[in-house]
Design a protein around this motif. Sequence first.
Motif, PDB file in Angstrom:
ATOM      1  N   LEU A   1       6.241   6.137   6.256  1.00  0.00           N
ATOM      2  CA  LEU A   1       4.979   6.903   6.315  1.00  0.00           C
ATOM      3  C   LEU A   1       3.819   6.009   6.747  1.00  0.00           C
ATOM      4  CD1 LEU A   1       5.055   9.084   3.056  1.00  0.00           C
ATOM      5  CD2 LEU A   1       5.930   9.635   5.324  1.00  0.00           C
ATOM      6  N   GLN A   2       3.715   4.841   6.116  1.00  0.00           N
ATOM      7  CA  GLN A   2       2.549   3.984   6.372  1.00  0.00           C
ATOM      8  C   GLN A   2       2.559   3.421   7.784  1.00  0.00           C
ATOM      9  OE1 GLN A   2      -0.062   3.857   4.825  1.00  0.00           O
ATOM     10  NE2 GLN A   2      -1.146   2.074   5.571  1.00  0.00           N
ATOM     11  N   LYS A   3       3.734   3.009   8.282  1.00  0.00           N
ATOM     12  CA  LYS A   3       3.797   2.470   9.644  1.00  0.00           C
ATOM     13  C   LYS A   3       3.441   3.550  10.667  1.00  0.00           C
ATOM     14  CE  LYS A   3       6.990  -1.355   8.862  1.00  0.00           C
ATOM     15  NZ  LYS A   3       8.308  -1.971   9.214  1.00  0.00           N
ATOM     16  N   THR A   4       3.864   4.792  10.400  1.00  0.00           N
ATOM     17  CA  THR A   4       3.508   5.890  11.308  1.00  0.00           C
ATOM     18  C   THR A   4       1.995   6.101  11.294  1.00  0.00           C
ATOM     19  OG1 THR A   4       5.650   6.937  10.919  1.00  0.00           O
ATOM     20  CG2 THR A   4       3.908   8.336  11.832  1.00  0.00           C
ATOM     21  N   ASN A   5       1.387   6.051  10.069  1.00  0.00           N
ATOM     22  CA  ASN A   5      -0.076   6.201   9.969  1.00  0.00           C
ATOM     23  C   ASN A   5      -0.785   5.074  10.732  1.00  0.00           C
ATOM     24  OD1 ASN A   5       0.206   8.403   8.303  1.00  0.00           O
ATOM     25  ND2 ASN A   5      -0.133   7.261   6.397  1.00  0.00           N
ATOM     26  N   ILE A   6      -0.278   3.849  10.610  1.00  0.00           N
ATOM     27  CA  ILE A   6      -0.931   2.693  11.252  1.00  0.00           C
ATOM     28  C   ILE A   6      -0.852   2.803  12.773  1.00  0.00           C
ATOM     29  CG2 ILE A   6      -0.624   0.212  11.684  1.00  0.00           C
ATOM     30  CD1 ILE A   6      -0.185  -0.079   8.620  1.00  0.00           C
ATOM     31  N   ILE A   7       0.283   3.306  13.289  1.00  0.00           N
ATOM     32  CA  ILE A   7       0.397   3.492  14.743  1.00  0.00           C
ATOM     33  C   ILE A   7      -0.592   4.581  15.178  1.00  0.00           C
ATOM     34  CG2 ILE A   7       1.914   4.182  16.650  1.00  0.00           C
ATOM     35  CD1 ILE A   7       4.281   3.208  14.833  1.00  0.00           C
TER      36      ILE A   7
ATOM     37  N   VAL B   1       0.813  -1.233   0.000  1.00  0.00           N
ATOM     38  CA  VAL B   1       0.000   0.000   0.000  1.00  0.00           C
ATOM     39  C   VAL B   1       0.844   1.281   0.000  1.00  0.00           C
ATOM     40  CG1 VAL B   1      -1.993  -1.104   1.080  1.00  0.00           C
ATOM     41  CG2 VAL B   1      -0.270   0.018   2.517  1.00  0.00           C
ATOM     42  N   ALA B   2       2.126   1.178   0.339  1.00  0.00           N
ATOM     43  CA  ALA B   2       2.924   2.414   0.422  1.00  0.00           C
ATOM     44  C   ALA B   2       4.316   2.279  -0.190  1.00  0.00           C
ATOM     45  CB  ALA B   2       3.055   2.836   1.890  1.00  0.00           C
ATOM     46  N   GLY B   3       4.978   1.139   0.031  1.00  0.00           N
ATOM     47  CA  GLY B   3       6.325   0.933  -0.538  1.00  0.00           C
ATOM     48  C   GLY B   3       6.303   1.039  -2.056  1.00  0.00           C
ATOM     49  N   LEU B   4       5.278   0.440  -2.662  1.00  0.00           N
ATOM     50  CA  LEU B   4       5.126   0.489  -4.126  1.00  0.00           C
ATOM     51  C   LEU B   4       4.946   1.930  -4.611  1.00  0.00           C
ATOM     52  CD1 LEU B   4       2.834  -2.610  -4.826  1.00  0.00           C
ATOM     53  CD2 LEU B   4       5.196  -2.264  -5.637  1.00  0.00           C
TER      54      LEU B   4
ATOM     55  N   ALA C   1       8.989   1.150  13.286  1.00  0.00           N
ATOM     56  CA  ALA C   1       8.875   2.204  12.258  1.00  0.00           C
ATOM     57  C   ALA C   1      10.171   3.021  12.186  1.00  0.00           C
ATOM     58  CB  ALA C   1       7.702   3.121  12.581  1.00  0.00           C
ATOM     59  N   LEU C   2      10.745   3.294  13.367  1.00  0.00           N
ATOM     60  CA  LEU C   2      11.921   4.169  13.467  1.00  0.00           C
ATOM     61  C   LEU C   2      13.103   3.637  12.661  1.00  0.00           C
ATOM     62  CD1 LEU C   2      12.079   6.784  15.036  1.00  0.00           C
ATOM     63  CD2 LEU C   2      12.960   5.512  17.003  1.00  0.00           C
TER      64      LEU C   2
ATOM     65  N   ALA D   1      15.547   5.262 -10.180  1.00  0.00           N
ATOM     66  CA  ALA D   1      14.491   4.254 -10.402  1.00  0.00           C
ATOM     67  C   ALA D   1      14.946   2.875  -9.935  1.00  0.00           C
ATOM     68  CB  ALA D   1      14.126   4.206 -11.880  1.00  0.00           C
ATOM     69  N   LYS D   2      16.301   2.713  -9.757  1.00  0.00           N
ATOM     70  CA  LYS D   2      16.814   1.406  -9.342  1.00  0.00           C
ATOM     71  C   LYS D   2      16.924   1.304  -7.814  1.00  0.00           C
ATOM     72  CE  LYS D   2      19.446   0.852 -13.671  1.00  0.00           C
ATOM     73  NZ  LYS D   2      19.601   2.273 -14.079  1.00  0.00           N
ATOM     74  N   GLU D   3      16.670   2.432  -7.096  1.00  0.00           N
ATOM     75  CA  GLU D   3      16.800   2.419  -5.617  1.00  0.00           C
ATOM     76  C   GLU D   3      15.523   1.835  -5.000  1.00  0.00           C
ATOM     77  OE1 GLU D   3      20.684   4.197  -5.141  1.00  0.00           O
ATOM     78  OE2 GLU D   3      19.342   2.936  -3.950  1.00  0.00           O
ATOM     79  N   ILE D   4      15.289   0.533  -5.253  1.00  0.00           N
ATOM     80  CA  ILE D   4      14.038  -0.108  -4.821  1.00  0.00           C
ATOM     81  C   ILE D   4      13.923  -0.126  -3.291  1.00  0.00           C
ATOM     82  CG2 ILE D   4      12.696  -2.261  -4.907  1.00  0.00           C
ATOM     83  CD1 ILE D   4      12.954  -0.852  -7.628  1.00  0.00           C
ATOM     84  N   GLU D   5      14.999  -0.559  -2.621  1.00  0.00           N
ATOM     85  CA  GLU D   5      14.976  -0.713  -1.153  1.00  0.00           C
ATOM     86  C   GLU D   5      14.730   0.638  -0.468  1.00  0.00           C
ATOM     87  OE1 GLU D   5      14.619  -3.384   0.486  1.00  0.00           O
ATOM     88  OE2 GLU D   5      14.561  -2.168   2.315  1.00  0.00           O
ATOM     89  N   LEU D   6      15.454   1.665  -0.918  1.00  0.00           N
ATOM     90  CA  LEU D   6      15.314   2.993  -0.291  1.00  0.00           C
ATOM     91  C   LEU D   6      13.929   3.569  -0.578  1.00  0.00           C
ATOM     92  CD1 LEU D   6      18.776   4.685  -1.019  1.00  0.00           C
ATOM     93  CD2 LEU D   6      18.001   3.617   1.112  1.00  0.00           C
ATOM     94  N   SER D   7      13.443   3.404  -1.831  1.00  0.00           N
ATOM     95  CA  SER D   7      12.104   3.914  -2.197  1.00  0.00           C
ATOM     96  C   SER D   7      11.029   3.211  -1.371  1.00  0.00           C
ATOM     97  CB  SER D   7      11.830   3.668  -3.691  1.00  0.00           C
ATOM     98  OG  SER D   7      12.866   4.239  -4.474  1.00  0.00           O
ATOM     99  N   ASN D   8      11.222   1.905  -1.187  1.00  0.00           N
ATOM    100  CA  ASN D   8      10.270   1.127  -0.384  1.00  0.00           C
ATOM    101  C   ASN D   8      10.242   1.643   1.054  1.00  0.00           C
ATOM    102  OD1 ASN D   8       8.470  -1.276  -0.253  1.00  0.00           O
ATOM    103  ND2 ASN D   8       9.980  -1.982   1.244  1.00  0.00           N
ATOM    104  N   SER D   9      11.420   1.926   1.615  1.00  0.00           N
ATOM    105  CA  SER D   9      11.501   2.411   3.007  1.00  0.00           C
ATOM    106  C   SER D   9      10.805   3.755   3.187  1.00  0.00           C
ATOM    107  CB  SER D   9      12.966   2.547   3.431  1.00  0.00           C
ATOM    108  OG  SER D   9      13.500   1.255   3.629  1.00  0.00           O
ATOM    109  N   MET D  10      10.860   4.589   2.155  1.00  0.00           N
ATOM    110  CA  MET D  10      10.157   5.887   2.210  1.00  0.00           C
ATOM    111  C   MET D  10       8.669   5.658   2.460  1.00  0.00           C
ATOM    112  SD  MET D  10      12.021   8.686   1.613  1.00  0.00           S
ATOM    113  CE  MET D  10      11.113   9.884   0.634  1.00  0.00           C
ATOM    114  N   GLY D  11       8.117   4.656   1.792  1.00  0.00           N
ATOM    115  CA  GLY D  11       6.688   4.362   1.954  1.00  0.00           C
ATOM    116  C   GLY D  11       6.400   3.693   3.279  1.00  0.00           C
ATOM    117  N   LEU D  12       7.271   2.739   3.681  1.00  0.00           N
ATOM    118  CA  LEU D  12       7.054   2.012   4.939  1.00  0.00           C
ATOM    119  C   LEU D  12       7.096   2.969   6.130  1.00  0.00           C
ATOM    120  CD1 LEU D  12       7.186  -0.512   3.214  1.00  0.00           C
ATOM    121  CD2 LEU D  12       8.698  -1.554   4.890  1.00  0.00           C
TER     122      LEU D  12
END
Length: 348
Positions: free
Chosen positions: A189-195, A153-156, A244-245, A176-187
């Motif tokens: 935000l989303q984990k903070t929202n979920i908390i 829902v967010a990493g993608l 999340a941290l 565009a190849k920084e998959i892991e870092l781009s994914n973490s940007m979403g995680l």
Amino acid sequence: RVIPPEQKAKVRCYEFLNKTSRSFATVIKELDDDIRDAVCIFYLVLRGLDTIEDDMSIPIEKKEPLLRNFCKTIYKKGWTFDENGPNEKDRQLLVEFDVVIDEFLGLGKKFQDVIVDITDKMGNGMADYAKDAAYNKYGVITNKDFDKYCHYVAGLVGIGLSSLFSTSGLEKPELAKEIELSNSMGLFLQKTNIIRDYLDDLLVNRRFWPKEIWSKYVDDLADLRKPGNEKKAIDCLSTIVLNALQHAPECLTYLNKLQNKSIFSFCAIPQVMAIATLALLFKNYNVYTSVVKIRKGETVKLILKCTNIFEVANIFRYYARVIIQKNDSKDPNFMKISVACGKIEQWC
Ligand SMILES: CC(C)(C)CN1C(=O)[C@@H](CC(=O)N[C@@H](CC(=O)O)C(=O)O)O[C@H](c2cccc3ccccc23)c2cc(Cl)ccc21
């Protein structure tokens, strides 16, 4: 105001953007010309998908194909959807979704390909989760499931945005190849929202906090808000905040790779809001009784100080210190929290 007919759909899309998220809409509108429309449409397509996933009044038999086929639906000129529940927040967006489709079809093919690819993966991930949650009420079980759900829902979204940024030419192709870092940007935000949304989600029986975390303290997620469980609730909160941290340093590393100023602000603003929210949530029992949000004044101050990596790194370091000050040696996670905050303070 007289709007030339070919501009009508675009104007309507920006009106939806303003309605679906007021403060964030202004940030999208600050983006440079070559990327603004693609991000606006990407945001609205994702919002459409989210409005279907979020609507608990749509039976799973109907919801599943809607989600899995959304990547094809966005090519169907004239398609709209009027079967959301009456109080679904963004239902009007789907009622008038044909204008989003018109604008999507007007984007460059490379932008369309990125948006379709992410919509396909996200729609299928959401459908898998919705089907699973429909049959076993526990929701997210392990920390791995937590990362997987947040990836869908967010990493993608982060991965898609990095591709759009590279495609526009405003950022290097390498981004565009920084998959892991781009994914973490979403995680992050989303984990903070979920908390933050613990109570809102629990009240509609949506359970995103991993069972692997809360089962160490209580027998059911809902027990955290029961009188007498206050210490358990606070210690459980520390565990999920710690989870999340751990993404924070990677978010700073990602932001440090950006070269375009408008893209930097667009990416940095939600991140500084998230670290500020996380610091406010830590050790804050109100998570279990209300939705804890940072004050408007603090938000405005943060947004104004998001123009370069030094300012953003300082904001992250400031909130890492706030968390350290709230840290409690009697908390089982005391050391791990100190280490996680240390990693943010040492980031350079
Ligand atoms: C789930 C989510 C975090 C991805 C939602 N999401 C965001 O949260 C918005 C912010 C937003 O919508 N804020 C709302 C408040 C709220 O809704 O909580 C506001 O009104 O200010 O930002 C993200 C977002 C922006 C910039 C870079 C990102 C990189 C990776 C992942 C997401 C990124 C977003 C970018 C796009 Cl294109 C689409 C959605 C999002």
